[in-house]
Design a protein around this motif. Sequence first.
Motif, PDB file in Angstrom:
ATOM      1  N   ARG A 200       0.803  -1.224   0.000  1.00  0.00           N
ATOM      2  CA  ARG A 200       0.000   0.000   0.000  1.00  0.00           C
ATOM      3  C   ARG A 200       0.833   1.270   0.000  1.00  0.00           C
ATOM      4  N   PHE A 201       2.153   1.131   0.161  1.00  0.00           N
ATOM      5  CA  PHE A 201       3.014   2.309   0.146  1.00  0.00           C
ATOM      6  C   PHE A 201       3.612   2.578  -1.241  1.00  0.00           C
ATOM      7  N   GLN A 202       3.206   1.805  -2.224  1.00  0.00           N
ATOM      8  CA  GLN A 202       3.838   1.889  -3.529  1.00  0.00           C
ATOM      9  C   GLN A 202       3.499   3.176  -4.270  1.00  0.00           C
ATOM     10  N   LYS A 203       4.443   3.613  -5.089  1.00  0.00           N
ATOM     11  CA  LYS A 203       4.257   4.659  -6.087  1.00  0.00           C
ATOM     12  C   LYS A 203       4.751   4.082  -7.408  1.00  0.00           C
ATOM     13  N   ARG A 204       4.424   4.714  -8.498  1.00  0.00           N
ATOM     14  CA  ARG A 204       4.860   4.220  -9.805  1.00  0.00           C
ATOM     15  C   ARG A 204       5.480   5.331 -10.627  1.00  0.00           C
ATOM     16  N   ILE A 205       6.397   4.933 -11.479  1.00  0.00           N
ATOM     17  CA  ILE A 205       6.968   5.849 -12.463  1.00  0.00           C
ATOM     18  C   ILE A 205       6.966   5.157 -13.819  1.00  0.00           C
ATOM     19  N   GLN A 206       6.885   5.951 -14.860  1.00  0.00           N
ATOM     20  CA  GLN A 206       7.135   5.469 -16.212  1.00  0.00           C
ATOM     21  C   GLN A 206       8.025   6.513 -16.842  1.00  0.00           C
ATOM     22  N   ALA A 207       9.333   6.172 -16.945  1.00  0.00           N
ATOM     23  CA  ALA A 207      10.357   7.171 -17.269  1.00  0.00           C
ATOM     24  C   ALA A 207      10.261   8.249 -16.182  1.00  0.00           C
ATOM     25  N   THR A 208       9.970   9.504 -16.549  1.00  0.00           N
ATOM     26  CA  THR A 208       9.889  10.543 -15.523  1.00  0.00           C
ATOM     27  C   THR A 208       8.453  11.008 -15.278  1.00  0.00           C
ATOM     28  N   GLN A 483      10.599  12.640   3.531  1.00  0.00           N
ATOM     29  CA  GLN A 483      11.321  12.073   4.664  1.00  0.00           C
ATOM     30  C   GLN A 483      10.347  11.605   5.745  1.00  0.00           C
ATOM     31  N   GLY A 484      10.560  10.357   6.188  1.00  0.00           N
ATOM     32  CA  GLY A 484       9.696   9.773   7.201  1.00  0.00           C
ATOM     33  C   GLY A 484       8.528   8.996   6.642  1.00  0.00           C
ATOM     34  N   THR A 485       8.325   9.075   5.325  1.00  0.00           N
ATOM     35  CA  THR A 485       7.228   8.338   4.693  1.00  0.00           C
ATOM     36  C   THR A 485       7.661   6.902   4.425  1.00  0.00           C
ATOM     37  N   PRO A 486       6.887   5.914   4.825  1.00  0.00           N
ATOM     38  CA  PRO A 486       7.304   4.517   4.598  1.00  0.00           C
ATOM     39  C   PRO A 486       7.201   4.130   3.133  1.00  0.00           C
ATOM     40  N   SER A 487       8.081   3.247   2.720  1.00  0.00           N
ATOM     41  CA  SER A 487       8.017   2.691   1.372  1.00  0.00           C
ATOM     42  C   SER A 487       7.929   1.174   1.413  1.00  0.00           C
ATOM     43  N   ARG A 488       8.273   0.578   2.542  1.00  0.00           N
ATOM     44  CA  ARG A 488       8.267  -0.875   2.688  1.00  0.00           C
ATOM     45  C   ARG A 488       7.144  -1.325   3.613  1.00  0.00           C
ATOM     46  N   ILE A 489       6.577  -2.488   3.297  1.00  0.00           N
ATOM     47  CA  ILE A 489       5.678  -3.139   4.244  1.00  0.00           C
ATOM     48  C   ILE A 489       6.485  -4.212   4.966  1.00  0.00           C
ATOM     49  N   PRO A 490       6.107  -4.573   6.183  1.00  0.00           N
ATOM     50  CA  PRO A 490       6.833  -5.661   6.871  1.00  0.00           C
ATOM     51  C   PRO A 490       6.723  -6.962   6.082  1.00  0.00           C
ATOM     52  N   ILE A 491       7.847  -7.643   5.921  1.00  0.00           N
ATOM     53  CA  ILE A 491       7.872  -8.915   5.204  1.00  0.00           C
ATOM     54  C   ILE A 491       8.429  -9.989   6.130  1.00  0.00           C
ATOM     55  N   ALA A 492       7.674 -11.044   6.300  1.00  0.00           N
ATOM     56  CA  ALA A 492       8.125 -12.212   7.061  1.00  0.00           C
ATOM     57  C   ALA A 492       8.275 -13.364   6.084  1.00  0.00           C
TER      58      ALA A 492
END
Length: 929
Positions: A200-208, A483-492
Amino acid sequence: MKILERRVYRGPNLYAHFPVIRLRIDLGKLEQHPTGSLPNFVEQLVATIPTLEEHTCSYGTRGGFLRRMREAEGTWMGHVLEHVAIEIQVLTGAKVSFGKTRSAGADGQYHVVYEFEEERVGEAAGQLALRLIDSLLPTELRTDPEDTLDFRSELDDLIGFAQRRQFGPSTASIIRAAEERDIPWIRLNDYSLVQLGHGRFQKRIQATVTSETRHIAVDIASDKELTNKILADLGLPVPRQYVVRSAERAVDSARRLGYPVVVKPLDANHGRGVSIDLSDDDAVRVAFAKAQEHARQVIVETYIRGFDHRMLVVNGELIAVAKRVPGHVVGDGEHTVEQLVEIVNSDPRRGIGHEKVLTRIELDHQALRLLEQAGFSPASVLPAGQVFYLRSTGNLSTGGTAIDLTDVVHPDNREVAVRAARAIGLDVAGIDFITPDISESHRTTGGGICEVNAAPGFRMHVSPTEGTPRDVAGPVIEMLFPQGTPSRIPIAAVTGTNGKTTVSRMLAHIQKMSGFTVGLCTTDGVYIDGERTVVGDMTGPMAAQMVLRDPRVDFAVLETARGGLLRAGMGYRTCNVGCVLNVSSDHLGMGGIDTLEQLAEVKRIVVEVARDCAVLNADDDLVLFMGGHTEAKRIAYVTMNPKHDLVRQHIRAGGAAAVLEEGINGQMITLYDRGSHIPLLWAHLIPATLEGKAMFNVQNAMFAALMAFVMGCKVDNIRQGLRTFDTTYFQAPGRLNVFDKLPFRVILDYGHNPAAVRAMADLASRLDISGQRVCVLAAPGDRRDDDLFEIAKAAASAFERFILRTDDDTRGRDRDQITGLLRKGLIACGVDPSAISVTPDEQQSIDEALASCRPGDLLVIFGDKISRCWKQITKFKSDGAGPSAPGEVGEAAVRIDPADTASTTKRWELGGTLVEDERGVRIVRESED
């Protein structure tokens, strides 16, 4: 030399923690001919690829690889293949350097491992390297003497292919910036669509273009006429222009604007079809025809004199400015224009497309037109020092050069760029600003904005021809992930020989009860928030990426099996917690894994890439020793031995652990961490343990609890999760599924290796029953004979009767061979032959077992097709008549009166049938009346 097998590892694997290709090759006759025995081979190879001089090899210094090849003995061709495959990729623009070559066991066979950036380019590089080496060998040693290789031509084709496959400089720079900030990324297609971050923290890019770029802003920027009007309405400096559809209207517009003019397509890019400084009607007609090749509508606008500057604005801030100089040649009084172009293109910084910092110049239509206008041709010799521009625009994609001028931009010009980007609404915008001198205000020197570009290229800023390279990708990442914004979800990540599925399901259940939207990969599918979205064995890298790509998921539990690790590596670079449950005999002799130590090395990958914590089974020495191979911040142990010396020392040092301790009321699962002693739960209160008798599930619960604990889950939530998790078919299909609605108890389990069968046999021995213990036993056909004997041995002492069967897929063995080996193993362990029957078909064997059981018996079925087995069990009639008709259950159908509030519920019998649907849910099928 031949390639026998190719493996592509897209994530952490046995050889590296990044993508590599492994080739298993057979040298054949070349096993007897290392490089030192082949006259002129090294010289020919270096002449073909001079840049091999840069390879340090084992010497650690430049030229080390060549030195190795030139030694008296030399080196073997597998090693040469490794280096050549790497260097060919480097020549295509990839940044790769890792490789290793090791014996594959058989004489003359080797594993050649090398790094890659783009999979298909890496594969093609290996194939081209093989052909190149073969072409340089003496005829009698060649694999294909008929192959005529034009290496330079083949390399150019591969470079072009790589350009279409690899990330361009803009996308690559953003990915590097993400990696520097520890933000994960996933490529979503064959081009430049990339996911940054997980779940849910994902963003996307296509080139710029980013996921924050507004579609309406891109539409506006693509419409040059509308862009011009919006900017002009705000008082920003822009040229006057007209949009036309015919050559004569173009000429008429040029006359009204006043020469000189610019003619360009309405919505093209990269400078395609642009003609500038046109001074007469005929030039406008020709330029109109070229522009209309790229767009139906054409713009005619006033020509602003000056230099073309690209001003990059990110998130409302000017980040970089580059002066773009059109592709040109400088006369020397000796060489023709055509020769000068060849000299310019010989610059090692120039390549095909975006391969290098600069692009090669081509003598195309535009260059020929400009030469003709000036009275020259490609054969003309320019006077010494004369600069001749072969392009009207300074686009790098057409051979232009870039000079960084970020530090000298006048504040007025800076403000114009920022206002223009905001006016159009772009988060990342390239403003094309024409002015004689960017360091002077446009108010005094003149100038204006000729275009605003969505998806501006970063190459000119990241690698300018002159001046300081700028970090333009960093601000994009900081805009997407402040800064301070999460990009990863916990992975087990959970691995091991047995228990993976149960532990994964337990942990997912605990975290779901804690409020997370959990993505779970397991042996029967992918689950998102408890709903199965994909059916099948989903324990490999593709399934993991399904979870990490799902925008709903904020916690991932990824069962990670041996097969996926060996086939393609892991589907993610790192996990927060890596857990190894155990290592025991299973799948040995397959995939090059012949010993338990080798199997442990495969399982260890999960621990090696753990970031925060490695959870290890302290009671398994092969797992315990993995603690020395992790870079996780901490290690946590699980032990069922409260007197385990190492764990006790670990606890005294403040470490985390889960320990099974004896108490007054039974066995207590206890957590330790940083000096705290936390009694968690009595083992017999966990439904999945069958009142504490299923010791393997007691241990599984300890793993799930400890993983949840070190990932920050509250203790009360862990308790509640374990109390509400059971091993019903619907919660854990094929894992200790108990059916108690017959006069005898039935347990269905997917156990298919000695350790799993031994655990179920131990449970069967612990359960109190009044009758016999009966077992339907099988073994996978692709296991070794010794494994089948071990499975028989594990079951022999726990049951009085055995029914031997085979799976539907015997995996290459005869059915009689499988059951024969199991029978032989049971008899060798003292089982009376009369207590053993053989019914190879799974369905028939289960029917036979169910029909033969008596009240008080315990029937343990080791099933393969779990769903089918469960239906057989639940639909069986206990009166000896065999299984009931599909959907029927032998009891009266009832209906609850919704209006009855009495403590004793009234029930009305119907003239219908109580049935079960495919999920086992009981419903009433009413009669016609």
